[in-house]
Write an enzyme that holds these catalytic residues in place. Structure first.
Site, mmCIF file in Angstrom:
data_model
loop_
_atom_site.group_PDB
_atom_site.id
_atom_site.type_symbol
_atom_site.label_atom_id
_atom_site.label_comp_id
_atom_site.label_asym_id
_atom_site.label_seq_id
_atom_site.Cartn_x
_atom_site.Cartn_y
_atom_site.Cartn_z
ATOM 1 N N GLY A 114 37.083 45.386 40.618
ATOM 2 C CA GLY A 114 35.749 44.936 40.218
ATOM 3 C C GLY A 114 35.279 43.727 40.994
ATOM 4 C CD GLU A 116 39.339 33.849 41.574
ATOM 5 O OE1 GLU A 116 40.434 34.190 42.033
ATOM 6 O OE2 GLU A 116 38.711 32.856 42.008
ATOM 7 C CB CYS A 123 32.131 34.510 33.053
ATOM 8 S SG CYS A 123 32.977 35.608 34.181
ATOM 9 C CG LEU A 130 39.464 30.916 27.339
ATOM 10 C CD1 LEU A 130 39.939 31.098 25.902
ATOM 11 C CD2 LEU A 130 38.437 31.988 27.686
ATOM 12 C CB ALA A 188 30.375 31.209 40.832
ATOM 13 C CD GLU A 189 29.374 38.381 39.322
ATOM 14 O OE1 GLU A 189 28.266 38.922 39.475
ATOM 15 O OE2 GLU A 189 30.146 38.641 38.380
HETATM 16 P P1 NAD Z 1 34.749 44.551 36.411
HETATM 17 O O1 NAD Z 1 34.295 45.295 35.220
HETATM 18 O O2 NAD Z 1 33.820 44.369 37.566
HETATM 19 O O3 NAD Z 1 36.073 45.243 37.008
HETATM 20 C C1 NAD Z 1 37.160 45.632 36.244
HETATM 21 C C2 NAD Z 1 37.710 46.932 36.826
HETATM 22 O O4 NAD Z 1 38.938 47.233 36.170
HETATM 23 C C3 NAD Z 1 36.814 48.149 36.609
HETATM 24 O O5 NAD Z 1 36.498 48.727 37.858
HETATM 25 C C4 NAD Z 1 37.651 49.098 35.739
HETATM 26 O O6 NAD Z 1 37.467 50.465 36.058
HETATM 27 C C5 NAD Z 1 39.059 48.647 36.088
HETATM 28 N N1 NAD Z 1 40.063 48.983 35.074
HETATM 29 C C6 NAD Z 1 40.034 48.770 33.734
HETATM 30 N N2 NAD Z 1 41.176 49.174 33.166
HETATM 31 C C7 NAD Z 1 41.963 49.654 34.154
HETATM 32 C C8 NAD Z 1 43.279 50.198 34.196
HETATM 33 N N3 NAD Z 1 44.021 50.290 33.088
HETATM 34 N N4 NAD Z 1 43.774 50.608 35.380
HETATM 35 C C9 NAD Z 1 43.028 50.500 36.508
HETATM 36 N N5 NAD Z 1 41.788 49.973 36.534
HETATM 37 C C10 NAD Z 1 41.259 49.548 35.370
HETATM 38 O O7 NAD Z 1 35.250 43.124 35.893
HETATM 39 P P2 NAD Z 1 35.259 41.743 36.712
HETATM 40 O O8 NAD Z 1 33.908 41.121 36.678
HETATM 41 O O9 NAD Z 1 35.948 41.940 38.015
HETATM 42 O O10 NAD Z 1 36.174 40.852 35.758
HETATM 43 C C11 NAD Z 1 37.573 41.059 35.679
HETATM 44 C C12 NAD Z 1 38.193 39.906 34.919
HETATM 45 O O11 NAD Z 1 38.014 38.688 35.653
HETATM 46 C C13 NAD Z 1 37.583 39.645 33.545
HETATM 47 O O12 NAD Z 1 38.591 39.221 32.667
HETATM 48 C C14 NAD Z 1 36.609 38.500 33.803
HETATM 49 O O13 NAD Z 1 36.404 37.712 32.653
HETATM 50 C C15 NAD Z 1 37.342 37.704 34.851
HETATM 51 N N6 NAD Z 1 36.482 36.917 35.739
HETATM 52 C C16 NAD Z 1 35.308 37.419 36.201
HETATM 53 C C17 NAD Z 1 34.514 36.678 37.077
HETATM 54 C C18 NAD Z 1 33.202 37.214 37.609
HETATM 55 O O14 NAD Z 1 32.486 36.469 38.236
HETATM 56 N N7 NAD Z 1 32.859 38.484 37.413
HETATM 57 C C19 NAD Z 1 34.952 35.424 37.492
HETATM 58 C C20 NAD Z 1 36.168 34.940 37.015
HETATM 59 C C21 NAD Z 1 36.928 35.695 36.142
HETATM 60 C C1 UDX Z 2 30.825 31.505 36.215
HETATM 61 C C2 UDX Z 2 31.675 30.288 36.602
HETATM 62 O O1 UDX Z 2 30.862 29.373 37.357
HETATM 63 C C3 UDX Z 2 32.880 30.722 37.430
HETATM 64 O O2 UDX Z 2 33.690 29.595 37.727
HETATM 65 C C4 UDX Z 2 33.659 31.727 36.608
HETATM 66 O O3 UDX Z 2 34.789 32.133 37.332
HETATM 67 C C5 UDX Z 2 32.791 32.921 36.239
HETATM 68 O O4 UDX Z 2 31.633 32.439 35.523
HETATM 69 P P1 UDX Z 2 29.048 33.048 37.438
HETATM 70 O O5 UDX Z 2 28.707 33.487 36.062
HETATM 71 O O6 UDX Z 2 29.336 34.075 38.463
HETATM 72 O O7 UDX Z 2 30.328 32.082 37.409
HETATM 73 O O8 UDX Z 2 27.846 32.135 38.011
HETATM 74 P P2 UDX Z 2 27.387 30.630 37.742
HETATM 75 O O9 UDX Z 2 26.982 30.053 39.031
HETATM 76 O O10 UDX Z 2 28.347 29.866 36.947
HETATM 77 O O11 UDX Z 2 26.048 30.844 36.878
HETATM 78 C C6 UDX Z 2 26.076 31.374 35.569
HETATM 79 C C7 UDX Z 2 24.684 31.322 34.973
HETATM 80 O O12 UDX Z 2 24.282 29.984 34.708
HETATM 81 C C8 UDX Z 2 23.607 31.917 35.867
HETATM 82 O O13 UDX Z 2 22.703 32.660 35.085
HETATM 83 C C9 UDX Z 2 22.943 30.698 36.459
HETATM 84 O O14 UDX Z 2 21.620 30.932 36.833
HETATM 85 C C10 UDX Z 2 23.018 29.736 35.281
HETATM 86 N N1 UDX Z 2 22.961 28.313 35.678
HETATM 87 C C11 UDX Z 2 23.909 27.784 36.503
HETATM 88 C C12 UDX Z 2 21.956 27.502 35.162
HETATM 89 O O15 UDX Z 2 21.088 27.952 34.399
HETATM 90 N N2 UDX Z 2 21.931 26.173 35.513
HETATM 91 C C13 UDX Z 2 22.867 25.612 36.333
HETATM 92 O O16 UDX Z 2 22.783 24.414 36.584
HETATM 93 C C14 UDX Z 2 23.892 26.454 36.846
#
Ligand code: NAD
Ligand code: UDX
Length: 476
Positions: free
Chosen positions: A12, A160, A275, A220, A163-164
């Site tokens: 993901g 991790e 998140c 968290l 940030a996206e």
């Molecule tokens: P996502 O939904 O984009 O990806 C997760 C993937 O895992 C999916 O493609 C799903 O098909 C796969 N999956 C689920 N169960 C599976 C299994 N048993 N075997 C194989 N594949 C499986 O999720 P994400 O955004 O990448 O987030 C993943 C984790 O990282 C979450 O816990 C999230 O909170 C954390 N996280 C996300 C971000 C972010 O910016 N998106 C940042 C930091 C941490």
């Molecule tokens: C967040 C955390 O920053 C990252 O460390 C964690 O791993 C995943 O969650 P993300 O959600 O991808 O990352 O983006 P982030 O830049 O944190 O923004 C989250 C939301 O807050 C967005 O909607 C952004 O527009 C908003 N935001 C951010 C504000 O409204 N004000 C700010 O000053 C910063």
């Protein structure tokens, strides 16, 4: 312990980019990212990656087919790897105990069960997904209850922080890497093995090691603190709008205090993304389960303030448009939860659309990256609206000028850079008058817009044109 093969479960937003960077920086390690979804894996193997992230394509192309692979052969990849990263989704539960708050750990559990089922040699298992404190204990229990003779597991926490929209630079130049693990000789050896991987590009002093529970809680805590800053500045924005103070000035004033710091003080229409809400709710639920109701209530307020901000902004639009938006065309600029991503999870834009649609507004949506299908799928979620209403009220365009043509108002919901470069004279000429702009991200040049004749509203600041065409805060 030597790491030559890494398996990442979950391709993901986190698994894909983080493992692409590991492969890019560790040519001596083979990294295979596996997923249950054939479609997702096919996209990772194509020219059209499943996620948009600046710089990602270059990194993937530099090592895909050499030491980076994407596959659905989960069993084989687990068997061959010495180190397994679990990066599956941990969404908020939508059923049963803890519904709407607790993290759903079913994907973590199924990944752990799969590892236990197929492994024929000892593994380091790394929890990269964001989980409640003590989740590693459950993973450990599942693994040890099902282990085969001679197979041993060390479970580490390695949350991790990317940030996206900035994932690649966050991964290449992280503020820190956190590794939590058992404080035993085997645990230390596993921590050293994972640390060795990161040391390929990250200085030792940025790799922080600690006990597993501290590491899980730190993730968290980091998200809760960041979200809390946004809710705090958004609370200030409401006071600014009511008094004539300017939230940008307040942000600047407090952000220059080095104890507070300047980042994450941007008032907005509320935070979105997969998140912040999920992880704060997770913390609230955890606190309740630990019989700490005051702690739970404290963090819950961060979410309440975010809901309030989204609702408050939608209400301002409605009241400025003479208390009715029924049958009025309103252009929505931006649907992604932030710029430089096509991700729409928990996007505040969706809530603004929902509130306006409840008032029968005709919303016309433009986003540079989010595709039509995704917008329709989000809007037709039963918690938002239904297909009939969406068909009646929503248009989705690929041209911002088309979105604004004949509209009463433009609402900026995402801070995409391109929104700053449009020809707002041309847009003004094509809109109904009075023409309104609601800048929910405070990105436009408000003075120029006022001079063009727009009625401008933004977050945390009241705008009027004075006799010399200079902006000033409106007196109470
Ligand atoms: P996502 O939904 O984009 O990806 C997760 C993937 O895992 C999916 O493609 C799903 O098909 C796969 N999956 C689920 N169960 C599976 C299994 N048993 N075997 C194989 N594949 C499986 O999720 P994400 O955004 O990448 O987030 C993943 C984790 O990282 C979450 O816990 C999230 O909170 C954390 N996280 C996300 C971000 C972010 O910016 N998106 C940042 C930091 C941490
Ligand atoms: C967040 C955390 O920053 C990252 O460390 C964690 O791993 C995943 O969650 P993300 O959600 O991808 O990352 O983006 P982030 O830049 O944190 O923004 C989250 C939301 O807050 C967005 O909607 C952004 O527009 C908003 N935001 C951010 C504000 O409204 N004000 C700010 O000053 C910063």
């Amino acid at each position: 312990m030597k790491i030559t093969k890494i398996c990442c479960i979950g391709a993901g937003y986190v698994g894909g980019p983080s493992c692409a960077v590991i492969a890019h920086k560790c040519p001596d390690v083979t990294v295979t990212v596996v997923d249950l979804s054939q479609e997702r894996i096919d996209q990772w193997n194509s020219d059209n990656l499943p996620i948009f992230e600046p710089g990602l394509e270059e990194v993937v192309k530099s090592c895909r087919g050499k030491n980076l692979f994407f596959s659905t052969e989960i069993d084989k990849t687990i068997i061959e790897a010495e180190l397994i990263i679990i990066s599956v989704n941990t969404p908020t539960k939508t059923y049963g105990l803890g519904k709407g708050r607790a993290a759903d750990l079913k994907y973590i559990e199924s990944a752990a069960r799969k590892i236990a089922e197929v492994s024929t040699s000892s593994k380091v298992v790394v929890e990269k997904s964001t989980v409640p404190v003590k989740a590693a204990e459950s993973v450990n229990n599942i693994l040890s209850a099902n282990h085969k003779h001679g197979v041993r597991y060390q479970v580490l926490s390695n949350p991790e922080f990317l940030a996206e929209g900035t994932a690649i630079s966050d991964l290449l130049f992280p503020d820190r890497v956190l590794i939590g693990g058992p404080q035993t000789p085997e645990g230390r050896e596993a921590i050293d093995a994972l640390s060795w991987v990161y040391q390929h590009w990250i200085p030792m002093e940025k790799i922080i090691t600690m006990n597993t529970w501290s590491s899980e809680l730190s993730k968290l805590a980091a998200n809760a603190f960041l979200a809390q800053r946004i809710s705090s500045i958004n609370a200030m924005s409401a006071i600014c709008e009511a008094t004539g103070a300017d939230v940008s000035e307040v942000s600047h004033a407090i952000g220059t205090d080095t104890r507070i710091g300047a980042r994450f003080l941007q008032a907005s229409i509320g935070f979105g993304g997969s998140c912040f809400q999920k992880d704060v709710l997770n913390l609230v639920y955890l606190s309740e389960c630990l019989n700490l109701p005051e702690v739970a209530a404290y963090w819950q307020q961060v979410i309440e303030m975010n809901e309030y901000q989204k609702r408050r902004f939608a209400n301002r639009i409605i009241s400025a448009l003479f208390n009715t938006v029924a049958n009025k065309k309103i252009a929505i600029f931006g649907f992604a939860f932030k710029k430089d991503t096509a991700d729409t999870r928990e996007t505040p834009s969706l809530y603004i659309c929902k509130y306006l649609m409840e008032e029968a507004a005709l919303v016309s949506i433009y986003d540079p990256k989010v595709d039509h299908k995704q917008i329709v799928s989000d809007l037709t979620d039963p918690a938002v609206s239904d297909k009939e209403t969406v068909d009646k009220l929503v248009t989705i365009t690929t041209d911002p000028y088309e979105a604004a043509k004949g509209a009463h108002a433009i609402v900026i919901c995402t801070e995409w850079d391109e929104f700053k470069t449009y020809n707002y004279q041309r847009i003004y000429d094509s809109m109904l008058k009075p023409a309104f702009i609601f800048d929910g991200r405070m990105i436009l040049d408000h003075q120029s817009l006022l001079e063009l004749g727009y009625h401008v509203e933004t977050v945390g600041r009241r705008l009027v044109r004075n006799s010399v065409n200079r902006l000033q805060a409106m007196p109470k």
